[in-house]
Design an enzyme around this catalytic site. Structure first.
Site, mmCIF file in Angstrom:
data_model
loop_
_atom_site.group_PDB
_atom_site.id
_atom_site.type_symbol
_atom_site.label_atom_id
_atom_site.label_comp_id
_atom_site.label_asym_id
_atom_site.label_seq_id
_atom_site.Cartn_x
_atom_site.Cartn_y
_atom_site.Cartn_z
ATOM 1 N N HIS A 89 -0.019 -33.956 12.171
ATOM 2 C CA HIS A 89 -0.865 -32.689 11.852
ATOM 3 C C HIS A 89 -0.254 -31.487 12.532
ATOM 4 O O HIS A 89 1.188 -31.442 12.234
ATOM 5 C CB HIS A 89 -1.506 -32.756 13.608
ATOM 6 N N ASP B 225 0.753 -37.320 18.019
ATOM 7 C CA ASP B 225 -0.017 -36.979 19.277
ATOM 8 C C ASP B 225 -1.741 -37.334 19.289
ATOM 9 O O ASP B 225 -1.718 -36.930 18.144
ATOM 10 C CB ASP B 225 0.195 -35.893 19.187
ATOM 11 N N HIS C 227 -6.222 -35.034 18.786
ATOM 12 C CA HIS C 227 -5.132 -34.425 19.489
ATOM 13 C C HIS C 227 -6.243 -33.029 19.632
ATOM 14 O O HIS C 227 -5.561 -31.953 19.419
ATOM 15 C CB HIS C 227 -4.481 -33.978 18.994
ATOM 16 N N ASP D 236 6.349 -28.391 16.491
ATOM 17 C CA ASP D 236 7.040 -29.138 16.720
ATOM 18 C C ASP D 236 7.185 -31.039 15.766
ATOM 19 O O ASP D 236 7.941 -31.552 16.205
ATOM 20 C CB ASP D 236 7.030 -29.801 17.843
ATOM 21 N N HIS D 237 6.722 -30.522 14.570
ATOM 22 C CA HIS D 237 5.865 -32.160 13.908
ATOM 23 C C HIS D 237 6.212 -31.236 12.015
ATOM 24 O O HIS D 237 6.113 -32.423 12.118
ATOM 25 C CB HIS D 237 4.643 -32.438 14.175
ATOM 26 N N HIS E 148 0.911 -28.715 14.609
ATOM 27 C CA HIS E 148 2.013 -28.138 15.649
ATOM 28 C C HIS E 148 3.357 -28.562 15.262
ATOM 29 O O HIS E 148 3.904 -29.035 14.727
ATOM 30 C CB HIS E 148 2.121 -29.182 17.027
ATOM 31 N N HIS F 3 7.596 -38.888 22.509
ATOM 32 C CA HIS F 3 6.627 -38.216 22.964
ATOM 33 C C HIS F 3 7.041 -37.762 24.337
ATOM 34 O O HIS F 3 6.108 -37.113 25.101
ATOM 35 C CB HIS F 3 4.854 -37.576 21.893
#
Length: 312
Positions: free
Chosen positions: A64, A214, A140, A68-69, A66, A273
């Site tokens: 996805h 997530d 998510h 941090d990914h 975000h 996570h």
């Protein structure tokens, strides 16, 4: 017959914020000579150097959008380019992957290899040599997917003594039968055909790794996720501090991850996570154990898990 090795490297196990001991999300799976990345948070290439895995990545799968990914992809591609990579690289992800790859091309216009975007959604299958990666819907609060890496079915065990009893002599004919081809032999002066079904046991399933990214607990497709050798499920919060927060932020608690594991019955449940509020993951393992009696791990960064064949 020996199969391919299968290693899972936990390069990043932190939540949205990195900590001194945990990097943002990044899971590397190495099967034989193939290397796949699932998410690629910032600092991923440094973790790859620490584990001495090299940078020969065959594909990257994003869950996805975000940051941090995916922030680590920019630096990783720069390093690949600096090292003279010429092999194509494909990035898979939910809607927006085309936009993301176009941004990379604009920021790094002289990439010396082909960079391709492939959009995936629930049920999409990517075929590799000997295994596949299936995308599944996750929850998510935005478009997001998880991934199931599953090997092809393997041949059954070869009944050596049974083949000899049927008149097949040890040697090349054994290999032909094991590869699925019938053989013809002379028995009592007559030609006789021996088929693989006569000397091979039932086909055996390959290994299976599930990565959720997530999400709220993924209970929507139990058959797809069932009986994994390793289920990697996010567990951002423990139950004491984060039950309501998990719902608000579209994450899962360790209890909820344990509930998913009790439903789909993996051999190992790996919790990842973790919110930066936790110094250790002891409470997460305790919570997950309330629902799942199998093996539970909360891997630190740079942990490697080898996935063996269950029947070998």
């Amino acid at each position: 017959m020996a199969g391919e090795t299968l290693f899972v490297h936990f390069l990043g196990t932190a939540g949205a914020l990195p900590t001194p001991l945990r990097n943002p999300s990044c899971i590397m799976i190495r099967r034989g000579s193939d290397t796949l990345l699932f998410d690629c948070g910032e600092g991923a290439q440094q973790q790859m150097m620490r584990l001495k895995t090299g940078f020969t990545v065959n594909a990257v799968f994003i869950t996805h959008w975000h940051a941090d990914h995916y922030l680590g992809i920019f630096g990783l591609i720069e390093t690949m380019a600096f090292n003279g990579r010429t092999e194509p690289l494909t990035l898979y992800g939910p809607r927006g992957i085309d936009w993301f790859v176009n941004i990379i091309r604009q920021l790094t216009p002289k990439i010396p290899f082909q960079l391709t975007a492939v959009e995936v959604s629930d049920g999409d299958v990517t075929i590799f040599d000997g295994y596949s990666v299936v995308a599944f819907r996750t929850f998510h609060g935005m478009e997001s997917v998880g991934y199931v890496l599953e090997e092809d079915m393997r041949p059954g065990r070869f009944d050596r003594e049974g083949a000899i009893a049927l008149g097949v002599k040890p040697g090349p004919l054994f290999g032909k039968l094991q590869r699925g081809s019938p053989v013809t032999i002379l028995r009592d002066g007559e030609e006789v055909t021996i088929t693989p079904e006569m000397v091979m046991g039932d086909r055996r399933r390959g290994r299976k790794v599930v990565y959720t990214g997530d999400t709220r607990p993924v209970k929507n497709q139990p058959e797809l996720l069932a009986n994994a050798d390793l289920l990697i499920h996010e567990a951002t919060f423990d139950e004491e501090e984060g039950s309501e927060r998990a719902k608000e932020a579209w994450h899962s608690t360790a209890c909820e991850a344990g509930q998913v594991a009790s439903l789909v019955k993996p051999k190992i449940l790996a919790l990842v996570h973790f919110s930066s509020r936790y110094i250790t993951a002891a409470s997460h393992i305790r919570d997950a154990k309330e629902f799942f009696s199998g093996e539970i791990i909360a891997p630190n960064d740079l942990t490697t898990v080898e996935i063996p064949y269950r029947d070998e």
